[in-house]
Design a protein around this motif. Structure first.
Motif, PDB file in Angstrom:
ATOM      1  N   LYS A 113      35.316  34.914  42.549  1.00 35.02           N
ATOM      2  CA  LYS A 113      36.552  35.238  41.938  1.00 35.02           C
ATOM      3  C   LYS A 113      36.358  36.212  40.645  1.00 35.02           C
ATOM      4  O   LYS A 113      37.038  37.061  40.580  1.00 35.02           O
ATOM      5  CB  LYS A 113      37.200  34.327  41.636  1.00 35.02           C
ATOM      6  CG  LYS A 113      38.627  34.198  41.303  1.00 35.02           C
ATOM      7  CD  LYS A 113      39.431  33.177  41.177  1.00 35.02           C
ATOM      8  CE  LYS A 113      40.840  33.369  40.602  1.00 35.02           C
ATOM      9  NZ  LYS A 113      41.450  34.623  40.062  1.00 35.02           N
ATOM     10  N   ALA A 114      35.482  35.818  39.829  1.00 35.74           N
ATOM     11  CA  ALA A 114      35.197  36.696  38.609  1.00 35.74           C
ATOM     12  C   ALA A 114      34.583  38.169  39.071  1.00 35.74           C
ATOM     13  O   ALA A 114      35.220  39.062  38.396  1.00 35.74           O
ATOM     14  CB  ALA A 114      34.065  35.932  37.980  1.00 35.74           C
ATOM     15  N   LEU A 115      33.851  38.036  40.022  1.00 39.86           N
ATOM     16  CA  LEU A 115      33.477  39.546  40.484  1.00 39.86           C
ATOM     17  C   LEU A 115      34.654  40.433  41.172  1.00 39.86           C
ATOM     18  O   LEU A 115      35.081  41.353  40.865  1.00 39.86           O
ATOM     19  CB  LEU A 115      32.256  39.519  41.395  1.00 39.86           C
ATOM     20  CG  LEU A 115      31.054  39.013  40.968  1.00 39.86           C
ATOM     21  CD1 LEU A 115      30.012  38.334  41.982  1.00 39.86           C
ATOM     22  CD2 LEU A 115      30.427  40.194  39.888  1.00 39.86           C
ATOM     23  N   SER A 116      35.366  39.700  41.988  1.00 46.28           N
ATOM     24  CA  SER A 116      36.412  40.162  42.666  1.00 46.28           C
ATOM     25  C   SER A 116      37.543  40.918  41.701  1.00 46.28           C
ATOM     26  O   SER A 116      38.174  41.766  41.849  1.00 46.28           O
ATOM     27  CB  SER A 116      37.131  39.235  43.505  1.00 46.28           C
ATOM     28  OG  SER A 116      36.295  38.942  44.717  1.00 46.28           O
ATOM     29  N   ASP A 117      37.717  40.032  40.646  1.00 52.73           N
ATOM     30  CA  ASP A 117      38.740  40.296  39.752  1.00 52.73           C
ATOM     31  C   ASP A 117      38.353  41.627  39.045  1.00 52.73           C
ATOM     32  O   ASP A 117      39.400  42.222  38.468  1.00 52.73           O
ATOM     33  CB  ASP A 117      38.952  39.274  38.726  1.00 52.73           C
ATOM     34  CG  ASP A 117      39.701  37.969  39.157  1.00 52.73           C
ATOM     35  OD1 ASP A 117      40.150  38.091  40.364  1.00 52.73           O
ATOM     36  OD2 ASP A 117      39.868  36.780  38.454  1.00 52.73           O
ATOM     37  N   ARG A 118      37.090  41.876  38.781  1.00 49.04           N
ATOM     38  CA  ARG A 118      36.499  43.088  38.247  1.00 49.04           C
ATOM     39  C   ARG A 118      36.139  44.079  39.109  1.00 49.04           C
ATOM     40  O   ARG A 118      35.790  45.100  38.761  1.00 49.04           O
ATOM     41  CB  ARG A 118      35.432  42.779  37.274  1.00 49.04           C
ATOM     42  CG  ARG A 118      35.916  41.662  36.206  1.00 49.04           C
ATOM     43  CD  ARG A 118      34.958  41.704  35.367  1.00 49.04           C
ATOM     44  NE  ARG A 118      35.173  40.626  34.396  1.00 49.04           N
ATOM     45  CZ  ARG A 118      34.527  40.123  33.236  1.00 49.04           C
ATOM     46  NH1 ARG A 118      33.279  40.990  32.947  1.00 49.04           N
ATOM     47  NH2 ARG A 118      34.673  39.196  32.380  1.00 49.04           N
ATOM     48  N   GLY A 119      36.629  44.020  40.357  1.00 51.06           N
ATOM     49  CA  GLY A 119      36.338  45.016  41.337  1.00 51.06           C
ATOM     50  C   GLY A 119      34.994  45.081  41.943  1.00 51.06           C
ATOM     51  O   GLY A 119      34.585  46.326  42.362  1.00 51.06           O
ATOM     52  N   ALA A 120      33.805  44.413  41.541  1.00 52.32           N
ATOM     53  CA  ALA A 120      32.882  44.430  41.817  1.00 52.32           C
ATOM     54  C   ALA A 120      32.534  43.870  43.301  1.00 52.32           C
ATOM     55  O   ALA A 120      33.211  42.996  43.794  1.00 52.32           O
ATOM     56  CB  ALA A 120      31.790  43.429  40.905  1.00 52.32           C
TER      57      ALA A 120
END
Length: 104
Positions: free
Chosen positions: A17-24
């Motif tokens: 989720k943290a990666l997705s929220d930052r577009g990674a």
């Protein structure tokens, strides 16, 4: 033969989720850490702890998101499925913390 430390796949969900929220592109790091995409479907599945830490370290290193662990840890406990609901069901802070420690 030494045992392999295992953790619930729900811990990977916070990092995803943290990666997705930052577009990674989290899929790349799952693959490189030898974690199947299917772990995202069942938060109760067991995965090797070393694979989770490899996933998190690799993603942080290659994306430059150095606070990835903090972002993953801020994921609301309610979103951890049955585990989160069990922790929140405690009538006191002590029972909630005890439930968290027992189930984690």
């Amino acid at each position: 033969m030494p045992s392999i430390p295992l953790v619930r796949s729900r811990y990977a969900l916070g990092f995803v989720k943290a990666l997705s929220d930052r577009g990674a592109p989290f899929e790349r790091y799952l693959h490189r850490s030898q974690l199947p995409y299917e772990i995202l479907e069942d938060p109760e599945d067991l995965i090797p702890a070393v694979s989770l830490w490899r996933f998190a370290a690799d993603a942080a290193r290659h994306t430059g998101i150095w606070d990835l662990g903090i972002s993953a840890g801020s994921w609301p406990i309610e979103e951890h499925g049955e585990f989160g609901m069990g922790v929140l069901a405690g009538p006191t802070l002590y029972s909630a913390v005890a439930s968290f420690c027992r189930e984690a």
